[in-house]
Motif scaffolding. Sequence first.
Motif, PDB file in Angstrom:
ATOM      1  N   PRO A 233      61.445  71.074  61.812  1.00 14.74           N
ATOM      2  CA  PRO A 233      62.631  71.928  61.882  1.00 14.74           C
ATOM      3  C   PRO A 233      63.462  71.808  60.612  1.00 14.74           C
ATOM      4  O   PRO A 233      63.421  70.813  59.915  1.00 14.74           O
ATOM      5  N   ARG A 234      64.212  72.844  60.312  1.00 18.16           N
ATOM      6  CA  ARG A 234      65.078  72.794  59.139  1.00 18.16           C
ATOM      7  C   ARG A 234      66.458  73.311  59.517  1.00 18.16           C
ATOM      8  O   ARG A 234      66.604  74.156  60.409  1.00 18.16           O
ATOM      9  N   ASP A 235      67.429  72.829  58.826  1.00 16.56           N
ATOM     10  CA  ASP A 235      68.813  73.206  59.081  1.00 16.56           C
ATOM     11  C   ASP A 235      69.143  74.417  58.221  1.00 16.56           C
ATOM     12  O   ASP A 235      69.200  74.329  56.988  1.00 16.56           O
ATOM     13  N   THR A 236      69.352  75.576  58.856  1.00 12.15           N
ATOM     14  CA  THR A 236      69.689  76.791  58.119  1.00 12.15           C
ATOM     15  C   THR A 236      71.194  76.982  58.007  1.00 12.15           C
ATOM     16  O   THR A 236      71.650  77.886  57.335  1.00 12.15           O
ATOM     17  N   GLY A 237      71.956  76.173  58.705  1.00 15.22           N
ATOM     18  CA  GLY A 237      73.406  76.284  58.660  1.00 15.22           C
ATOM     19  C   GLY A 237      73.962  77.253  59.682  1.00 15.22           C
ATOM     20  O   GLY A 237      75.162  77.472  59.738  1.00 15.22           O
ATOM     21  N   SER A 238      73.118  77.874  60.497  1.00 12.70           N
ATOM     22  CA  SER A 238      73.598  78.799  61.523  1.00 12.70           C
ATOM     23  C   SER A 238      72.749  78.632  62.777  1.00 12.70           C
ATOM     24  O   SER A 238      71.662  78.059  62.742  1.00 12.70           O
ATOM     25  N   TYR A 239      73.249  79.169  63.858  1.00 13.59           N
ATOM     26  CA  TYR A 239      72.529  79.105  65.119  1.00 13.59           C
ATOM     27  C   TYR A 239      71.491  80.228  65.175  1.00 13.59           C
ATOM     28  O   TYR A 239      71.698  81.304  64.601  1.00 13.59           O
ATOM     29  N   PRO A 240      70.386  80.009  65.871  1.00 14.02           N
ATOM     30  CA  PRO A 240      69.386  81.083  65.964  1.00 14.02           C
ATOM     31  C   PRO A 240      69.896  82.224  66.835  1.00 14.02           C
ATOM     32  O   PRO A 240      70.647  82.018  67.789  1.00 14.02           O
ATOM     33  N   ASN A 241      69.498  83.438  66.482  1.00 13.38           N
ATOM     34  CA  ASN A 241      69.876  84.605  67.262  1.00 13.38           C
ATOM     35  C   ASN A 241      68.818  84.816  68.334  1.00 13.38           C
ATOM     36  O   ASN A 241      67.692  85.237  68.045  1.00 13.38           O
ATOM     37  N   LEU A 242      69.163  84.533  69.571  1.00  9.96           N
ATOM     38  CA  LEU A 242      68.213  84.641  70.678  1.00  9.96           C
ATOM     39  C   LEU A 242      68.143  86.051  71.245  1.00  9.96           C
ATOM     40  O   LEU A 242      67.399  86.303  72.185  1.00  9.96           O
TER      41      LEU A 242
END
Length: 137
Positions: A54-63
């Motif tokens: 996993p990587r930290d993109t700085g935002s939450y995933p859009n489900l």
Amino acid sequence: MTAGIEKASVTSRKFSLAVAVAVVLTALSGCAGSPSGDVQPSAPYASGGNVVGPRDTGSYPNLNIRPGQAAPQFTDGEAKAKLAALEAEREAARDPGRAARAKNDSAALRKLAASHGKDTLREIEGKCDPTLDPTCK
């Protein structure tokens, strides 16, 4: 009777001592961290490059984004054709002789078995067949 109580008392003291040593060692192992508070992320979590984990993109995933289809769907005609081919293979597996168009030779095979049976009995009763066993006399 007091000897049994004294032995139990010594055993419980040894057990208590062992538990206390384990607790102290556990507490000391927690202190053996990095000297500074800055902890560098390990390789799988580093950003950029070919990331395995996993990587930290700085935002939450859009489900709310609907996933796409993995493969195009069959049409009704394709589905029926595949089911017909599957049924044909199933029938061929049930009766391999019919699928290969083999003729029915059961009567000839029974006649052959009867004649071979008599020949085999003659050999067994004769106890010896020089063609099969060269050491036979």
